[in-house]
Scaffold this motif. Structure first.
Motif, PDB file in Angstrom:
ATOM      1  N   GLU A 193       0.832  -1.209   0.000  1.00  0.00           N
ATOM      2  CA  GLU A 193       0.000   0.000   0.000  1.00  0.00           C
ATOM      3  C   GLU A 193       0.865   1.256   0.000  1.00  0.00           C
ATOM      4  N   ILE A 194       1.927   1.245   0.795  1.00  0.00           N
ATOM      5  CA  ILE A 194       2.808   2.421   0.861  1.00  0.00           C
ATOM      6  C   ILE A 194       3.530   2.624  -0.470  1.00  0.00           C
ATOM      7  N   VAL A 195       4.029   1.532  -1.036  1.00  0.00           N
ATOM      8  CA  VAL A 195       4.732   1.627  -2.326  1.00  0.00           C
ATOM      9  C   VAL A 195       3.812   2.183  -3.395  1.00  0.00           C
ATOM     10  N   ARG A 196       2.572   1.733  -3.421  1.00  0.00           N
ATOM     11  CA  ARG A 196       1.624   2.220  -4.431  1.00  0.00           C
ATOM     12  C   ARG A 196       1.384   3.725  -4.277  1.00  0.00           C
ATOM     13  N   MET A 197       1.328   4.186  -3.037  1.00  0.00           N
ATOM     14  CA  MET A 197       1.145   5.619  -2.804  1.00  0.00           C
ATOM     15  C   MET A 197       2.371   6.404  -3.261  1.00  0.00           C
ATOM     16  N   LEU A 198       3.564   5.908  -2.929  1.00  0.00           N
ATOM     17  CA  LEU A 198       4.786   6.622  -3.296  1.00  0.00           C
ATOM     18  C   LEU A 198       4.977   6.651  -4.807  1.00  0.00           C
ATOM     19  N   ALA A 199       4.581   5.578  -5.497  1.00  0.00           N
ATOM     20  CA  ALA A 199       4.807   5.493  -6.937  1.00  0.00           C
ATOM     21  C   ALA A 199       3.840   6.355  -7.743  1.00  0.00           C
ATOM     22  N   ALA A 200       2.674   6.620  -7.167  1.00  0.00           N
ATOM     23  CA  ALA A 200       1.688   7.430  -7.893  1.00  0.00           C
ATOM     24  C   ALA A 200       2.192   8.876  -8.032  1.00  0.00           C
ATOM     25  N   PRO A 201       1.780   9.608  -9.062  1.00  0.00           N
ATOM     26  CA  PRO A 201       0.876   9.168 -10.135  1.00  0.00           C
ATOM     27  C   PRO A 201       1.604   8.581 -11.349  1.00  0.00           C
ATOM     28  N   GLN A 202       2.953   8.706 -11.392  1.00  0.00           N
ATOM     29  CA  GLN A 202       3.659   8.226 -12.587  1.00  0.00           C
ATOM     30  C   GLN A 202       3.666   6.699 -12.674  1.00  0.00           C
ATOM     31  N   ASN A 203       3.658   6.040 -11.507  1.00  0.00           N
ATOM     32  CA  ASN A 203       3.675   4.569 -11.449  1.00  0.00           C
ATOM     33  C   ASN A 203       4.881   3.962 -12.162  1.00  0.00           C
ATOM     34  N   ASN A 204       6.044   4.583 -11.925  1.00  0.00           N
ATOM     35  CA  ASN A 204       7.281   4.018 -12.474  1.00  0.00           C
ATOM     36  C   ASN A 204       7.795   2.924 -11.529  1.00  0.00           C
ATOM     37  N   LEU A 205       7.112   1.802 -11.569  1.00  0.00           N
ATOM     38  CA  LEU A 205       7.423   0.665 -10.694  1.00  0.00           C
ATOM     39  C   LEU A 205       8.061  -0.448 -11.521  1.00  0.00           C
ATOM     40  N   PHE A 206       9.215  -0.912 -11.066  1.00  0.00           N
ATOM     41  CA  PHE A 206       9.916  -2.015 -11.720  1.00  0.00           C
ATOM     42  C   PHE A 206      10.141  -3.072 -10.648  1.00  0.00           C
ATOM     43  N   ILE A 207       9.358  -4.142 -10.690  1.00  0.00           N
ATOM     44  CA  ILE A 207       9.425  -5.131  -9.611  1.00  0.00           C
ATOM     45  C   ILE A 207      10.004  -6.440 -10.137  1.00  0.00           C
ATOM     46  N   VAL A 208      10.842  -7.050  -9.304  1.00  0.00           N
ATOM     47  CA  VAL A 208      11.519  -8.288  -9.674  1.00  0.00           C
ATOM     48  C   VAL A 208      11.285  -9.310  -8.568  1.00  0.00           C
ATOM     49  N   GLY A 209      10.919 -10.521  -8.944  1.00  0.00           N
ATOM     50  CA  GLY A 209      10.719 -11.548  -7.933  1.00  0.00           C
ATOM     51  C   GLY A 209      10.274 -12.857  -8.540  1.00  0.00           C
ATOM     52  N   ASP A 210      10.010 -13.811  -7.681  1.00  0.00           N
ATOM     53  CA  ASP A 210       9.581 -15.142  -8.095  1.00  0.00           C
ATOM     54  C   ASP A 210       8.563 -15.629  -7.087  1.00  0.00           C
ATOM     55  N   ASP A 211       7.295 -15.708  -7.495  1.00  0.00           N
ATOM     56  CA  ASP A 211       6.254 -16.150  -6.569  1.00  0.00           C
ATOM     57  C   ASP A 211       6.523 -17.560  -6.052  1.00  0.00           C
ATOM     58  N   ASP A 212       7.289 -18.359  -6.802  1.00  0.00           N
ATOM     59  CA  ASP A 212       7.616 -19.706  -6.347  1.00  0.00           C
ATOM     60  C   ASP A 212       8.619 -19.703  -5.201  1.00  0.00           C
ATOM     61  N   GLN A 213       9.222 -18.548  -4.923  1.00  0.00           N
ATOM     62  CA  GLN A 213      10.193 -18.463  -3.823  1.00  0.00           C
ATOM     63  C   GLN A 213       9.669 -17.620  -2.663  1.00  0.00           C
ATOM     64  N   SER A 214       8.358 -17.498  -2.553  1.00  0.00           N
ATOM     65  CA  SER A 214       7.760 -16.781  -1.422  1.00  0.00           C
ATOM     66  C   SER A 214       7.707 -17.725  -0.219  1.00  0.00           C
ATOM     67  N   ILE A 215       8.552 -17.475   0.780  1.00  0.00           N
ATOM     68  CA  ILE A 215       8.703 -18.422   1.894  1.00  0.00           C
ATOM     69  C   ILE A 215       8.589 -17.745   3.259  1.00  0.00           C
ATOM     70  N   TYR A 216       8.066 -16.526   3.275  1.00  0.00           N
ATOM     71  CA  TYR A 216       8.010 -15.813   4.550  1.00  0.00           C
ATOM     72  C   TYR A 216       6.585 -15.494   4.972  1.00  0.00           C
ATOM     73  N   GLY A 217       5.687 -16.450   4.786  1.00  0.00           N
ATOM     74  CA  GLY A 217       4.307 -16.253   5.221  1.00  0.00           C
ATOM     75  C   GLY A 217       4.207 -15.977   6.704  1.00  0.00           C
ATOM     76  N   PHE A 218       5.115 -16.566   7.504  1.00  0.00           N
ATOM     77  CA  PHE A 218       5.086 -16.346   8.954  1.00  0.00           C
ATOM     78  C   PHE A 218       5.447 -14.907   9.308  1.00  0.00           C
ATOM     79  N   ARG A 219       6.042 -14.161   8.376  1.00  0.00           N
ATOM     80  CA  ARG A 219       6.329 -12.738   8.594  1.00  0.00           C
ATOM     81  C   ARG A 219       5.283 -11.839   7.940  1.00  0.00           C
ATOM     82  N   GLY A 220       4.321 -12.449   7.286  1.00  0.00           N
ATOM     83  CA  GLY A 220       3.255 -11.653   6.678  1.00  0.00           C
ATOM     84  C   GLY A 220       3.363 -11.470   5.182  1.00  0.00           C
ATOM     85  N   SER A 221       4.388 -12.068   4.544  1.00  0.00           N
ATOM     86  CA  SER A 221       4.497 -11.901   3.090  1.00  0.00           C
ATOM     87  C   SER A 221       3.326 -12.587   2.399  1.00  0.00           C
ATOM     88  N   ARG A 222       2.909 -11.991   1.276  1.00  0.00           N
ATOM     89  CA  ARG A 222       1.725 -12.480   0.567  1.00  0.00           C
ATOM     90  C   ARG A 222       2.037 -12.627  -0.923  1.00  0.00           C
TER      91      ARG A 222
END
Length: 602
Positions: A209-238
């Protein structure tokens, strides 16, 4: 832009190359570029890689963690300083004091206090303490709901009264600030016009939510990741946030980094067979850049001792073939697992280094009384040892009955008779009898006697809210004692092991040219030519506490991460027995062996 970066596909190179492109080719001022990742070490590595790539630090580019960036925003707004961030030890102490008032029995279990704190951290990443949603939508797992939510509210109130923030408060307070103060939001939007995020699959709701607010209104967001490597659900990652990204930004492009430069084709194929059993994910076609290597090896051993000896023999074989120990890693699901292996490595004089810590069994709060019983049986009656076991199980003994450093049980018995407490004197007599019996036994028989005949296991079951972990530790101690003939030899061994663990966990042990030992979680982002995975069994991976389908999916992702750390060889081990209990092979191993129907069709 969404960049799906498979394991070993060079995502760090992509991010640093993108930053250089923005500056050199697009003329973007460096101070307008923000690169966010999840750990200080990762941010520092990214910055150093960028420096090596460009030959210049471009110091105006901001490389930082979510928490560092958000704390910077709070620091300017509220004049916060580093002292306002509560330390981990201080937070645990504070929560222990709160629980002591709410539920004294919970506060007596340090591991449970840590579990409750972790659950509070999880909640704070997704709900505010005052949110009416939390009690409707969240079911606590660490303790009963009324106690948990009371502790949650009291903990947050205590932080506010001390003008302290924890890492989760940095998120919620930043969000509240930017929502309430549009002029402050605008200031930071203009400061950071180009935002790049690494390991995006680990993001939680508040961070997004914070990132979306900071990126607006230009929305120059470049995100890198792998949903298959999401392993921190116990910390709240989604990971579903990453899956939702194209819907949140319909014009976003998507690129797959589909070449794995780390692992052999057999390792890549085996990992893909495993992860294909997860339903909600981005489908990825991944290929290995390396030529064919040895097939993934599956090895089943009788028990943990045999498993440890097997790994030692394989390490020695690799070393004879010229492989340096630092090219070898042993990974495990929980930090209790490698204790048998550490003992075997120590005996074989194989250097190893720990990433993270492994708790020493003989220093566990529930094991200490058993060792005190053994010391009392083997020698003199020290007051410190008697205090450890006096009321484990309950004997109604008082501290004042032991008024000298060395205790005479005749005098203790006489004391209680003089107090007309014959029932306590009788228990003292029984204790004397038990110690006499123990003195004649080998350590295995003695520990069994303490647990079953003296009644220590029953005591644990009656006094702990969750005795399963403590009983598992008793079983492990029992297994450790099998190979010792006398109590004295076993106690000498435990002292040597304590000293060894203290050296390893303090970071004093050598780390150069040493075999790496770490958890699956701790291995994230690392790579080793030769990897062994311990105890691929049910109740270990997937962990026994993971029952819901989404939890099993995360466990599958966790094993996927561990497998893809391997470059040249990968061995998955399982045992038939662990601490005397029958074990089943992990369901994941069958998934790895079998071709999925989708793969078979292709």
């Amino acid at each position: 832009m969404l960049v799906l970066a498979g394991p070993g596909s060079g995502k760090t190179t992509v991010i640093t190359g993108r930053v250089r492109h923005l500056i050199d080719r697009q003329g973007i001022p460096p101070e307008q570029i923000l690169v966010i990742t999840f750990t200080k070490a990762a941010a520092a590595e990214m910055q150093e890689r960028f420096r090596l790539l460009t030959g210049s630090s471009y110091s105006a580019v901001t490389f930082g963690t979510f928490h560092a960036v958000f704390f910077q925003i709070l620091r300017y707004a509220y004049n916060y300083k580093a002292d306002n961030i509560i330390k981990d030890s201080e937070a645990v102490k504070l929560l222990t004091e709160i629980l002591r008032k709410l539920s004294p029995s919970l506060s007596e279990e340090p591991e449970l206090v840590q579990t409750i704190r972790q659950e509070i951290i999880l909640c704070k990443g997704n709900y505010s303490a005052e949110s009416p949603e939390i009690q409707k939508q969240y079911l606590p797992k660490s303790c009963d709901a009324p106690t948990f939510f009371a502790a949650y509210r009291a903990y947050n109130a205590a932080l506010r009264s001390r003008r302290k923030v924890d890492f989760e408060d940095m998120l919620s307070e930043t969000l509240s600030l930017l929502q309430a103060r549009p002029e402050i939001l605008s200031l930071w939007q203009n400061r950071y016009r180009y935002i790049l995020i690494d390991e995006f699959q680990d993001i939680n709701r508040l961070q997004y939510e914070i990132v979306r607010m900071l990126a607006a209104p230009q929305n120059n967001l470049f995100i890198v990741g792998d949903d298959d490597q999401s392993i921190y659900g116990f910390r709240g990652s989604r990971p579903e946030i990453m899956l939702q990204f194209p819907k949140d930004y319909p014009g976003a492009g998507t690129i797959l980094l589909g070449t794995n430069y780390r692992s052999t084709p057999s390792i890549v194929a085996a990992a893909l067979r495993l992860i294909s059993h997860n339903g909600q994910r981005y489908h990825k076609e991944l290929a290995a850049a390396k030529p064919d290597g040895s097939p993934v090896h599956f090895q089943t051993l009788a028990d943990c001792a045999e498993e440890s000896n097997y790994i030692v023999s394989q390490i020695l074989t690799l070393r004879k073939s010229g492989i340096s120990p630092d090219k070898i890693a042993v990974l495990y699901r929980t930090n209790r697992q490698p204790r048998s292996l550490i003992d075997a490595l120590r005996r074989a004089n194989i250097p190893y280094s720990l990433r993270g810590t492994v708790p020493c069994l003989s220093e566990n709060i529930h094991i200490l009384p058993v060792l005190a019983y053994l010391r009392l049986a083997a020698g003199t009656l020290q007051r410190s040892d008697l205090l450890q076991i006096a009321n484990r199980p309950v004997r109604y003994l008082e501290r004042k009955a032991f008024d000298t450093p060395m205790v005479n049980l005749d005098k203790v018995q006489a004391y209680y008779l003089s107090q007309n407490k014959a029932y306590v004197a009788e228990r003292v007599q029984r204790l004397r009898y038990d110690l006499a019996m123990l003195s004649k036994m080998n350590p295995y028989a003695a520990i069994h006697y303490i647990c079953k005949i003296v009644g220590y296991e029953k005591h644990l079951s009656e006094t702990l809210s969750n005795p399963a972990d403590a009983l598992e530790l008793m079983a492990e101690l029992l297994e450790q004692s099998r190979n010792f003939n006398t109590i004295e030899d076993f106690l000498t061994h435990t002292r040597e092991v304590q000293s060894h663990y203290k050296e390893q966990n303090s970071g004093q042990a050598p780390t150069d040219a040493a075999v790496s030992l770490m958890t699956f979680h701790g291995s994230k982002g690392l790579e080793f030519p030769h990897v062994f995975l311990l105890d691929c069994n049910e109740t270990v991976v997937p962990h026994l506490k993971c029952l819901l389908p989404e939890q099993v999916c995360e466990e599958r992702r966790l094993l996927y991460v561990a497998m893809t750390r391997a470059g040249e060889s990968l061995t998955l081990l399982s045992v038939k027995k662990r601490n005397g209990k029958d074990m089943k092979e992990s369901r994941f191993l069958e998934e790895i062996r079998q071709m999925s129907s989708e793969t078979a069709k292709r």
